[in-house]
Design a protein around this motif. Structure first.
Motif, PDB file in Angstrom:
ATOM      1  N   THR A 253     -16.959 -26.503  79.063  1.00  0.00           N
ATOM      2  CA  THR A 253     -18.284 -25.889  79.115  1.00  0.00           C
ATOM      3  C   THR A 253     -19.332 -26.924  79.493  1.00  0.00           C
ATOM      4  OG1 THR A 253     -17.721 -24.181  77.506  1.00  0.00           O
ATOM      5  CG2 THR A 253     -20.067 -24.731  77.755  1.00  0.00           C
ATOM      6  N   ALA A 254     -20.073 -26.637  80.550  1.00  0.00           N
ATOM      7  CA  ALA A 254     -21.075 -27.580  81.055  1.00  0.00           C
ATOM      8  C   ALA A 254     -21.790 -26.952  82.250  1.00  0.00           C
ATOM      9  CB  ALA A 254     -20.412 -28.883  81.489  1.00  0.00           C
ATOM     10  N   VAL A 255     -22.841 -27.622  82.680  1.00  0.00           N
ATOM     11  CA  VAL A 255     -23.432 -27.312  83.975  1.00  0.00           C
ATOM     12  C   VAL A 255     -22.710 -28.178  85.004  1.00  0.00           C
ATOM     13  CG1 VAL A 255     -25.508 -27.276  85.386  1.00  0.00           C
ATOM     14  CG2 VAL A 255     -25.649 -26.748  82.945  1.00  0.00           C
ATOM     15  N   TYR A 256     -22.230 -27.545  86.050  1.00  0.00           N
ATOM     16  CA  TYR A 256     -21.486 -28.244  87.085  1.00  0.00           C
ATOM     17  C   TYR A 256     -22.379 -28.447  88.313  1.00  0.00           C
ATOM     18  CZ  TYR A 256     -17.131 -27.853  84.505  1.00  0.00           C
ATOM     19  OH  TYR A 256     -16.150 -27.998  83.546  1.00  0.00           O
ATOM     20  N   TYR A 257     -22.404 -29.684  88.781  1.00  0.00           N
ATOM     21  CA  TYR A 257     -23.250 -30.057  89.899  1.00  0.00           C
ATOM     22  C   TYR A 257     -22.413 -30.547  91.074  1.00  0.00           C
ATOM     23  CZ  TYR A 257     -26.995 -30.193  86.413  1.00  0.00           C
ATOM     24  OH  TYR A 257     -27.894 -29.874  85.416  1.00  0.00           O
ATOM     25  N   CYS A 258     -22.853 -30.201  92.250  1.00  0.00           N
ATOM     26  CA  CYS A 258     -22.256 -30.692  93.479  1.00  0.00           C
ATOM     27  C   CYS A 258     -23.108 -31.842  94.008  1.00  0.00           C
ATOM     28  CB  CYS A 258     -22.211 -29.545  94.494  1.00  0.00           C
ATOM     29  SG  CYS A 258     -21.479 -29.968  96.066  1.00  0.00           S
ATOM     30  N   ASN A 259     -22.431 -32.876  94.489  1.00  0.00           N
ATOM     31  CA  ASN A 259     -23.114 -34.067  94.991  1.00  0.00           C
ATOM     32  C   ASN A 259     -22.505 -34.478  96.322  1.00  0.00           C
ATOM     33  OD1 ASN A 259     -22.476 -37.411  94.658  1.00  0.00           O
ATOM     34  ND2 ASN A 259     -24.598 -36.769  94.759  1.00  0.00           N
TER      35      ASN A 259
END
Length: 119
Positions: free
Chosen positions: A90-96
């Motif tokens: 569980t988390a906020v997933y970020y694309c980089n």
């Protein structure tokens, strides 16, 4: 410049699956290394998976064997297939997107997508 938009997050039960997408717009997508990071409440942002411009992949130990990163350069999109999800995912997933040329570093982030694993 590259703009990134993540999608595919949501609520899923433990053991379930989700596929995150990171759609890129702008020029030069194929030369960028693309990374997925995640940030849980109260924790630092940490890299989950990465794929280079030549399709080499890397995973955090915590997701090896469960997550798969891939890219479709024709669609300027990177995917993160997440299987056997656990509450600790569980988390906020970020694309980089990152690229370095000589001394110039190009580093772009999306807004993130929430993944919640709960029964």
């Amino acid at each position: 410049q590259v703009q990134l938009v993540e999608s595919g997050g949501g609520l899923v039960q433990p053991g379930g699956s989700l596929r995150l997408s990171c759609a890129a717009s702008g020029s030069g997508f194929t030369i960028y290394n693309i990374n997925w990071y995640r940030q849980a409440p109260g924790k630092e942002r940490a890299m989950v998976a990465a794929i280079t411009s030549v399709f080499s992949t890397t995973y955090a130990d915590s997701v090896k064997g469960r997550f798969t990163i891939s890219r479709d350069n024709a669609k300027s999109t990177v995917y993160l297939q997440m299987n056997n999800l656990k509450p600790e995912d569980t988390a906020v997933y970020y694309c980089n997107a990152k690229h370095q040329f000589l001394r110039n570093i190009y580093d772009y982030w999306g807004q993130g997508t929430q993944v919640t694993v709960s029964s």
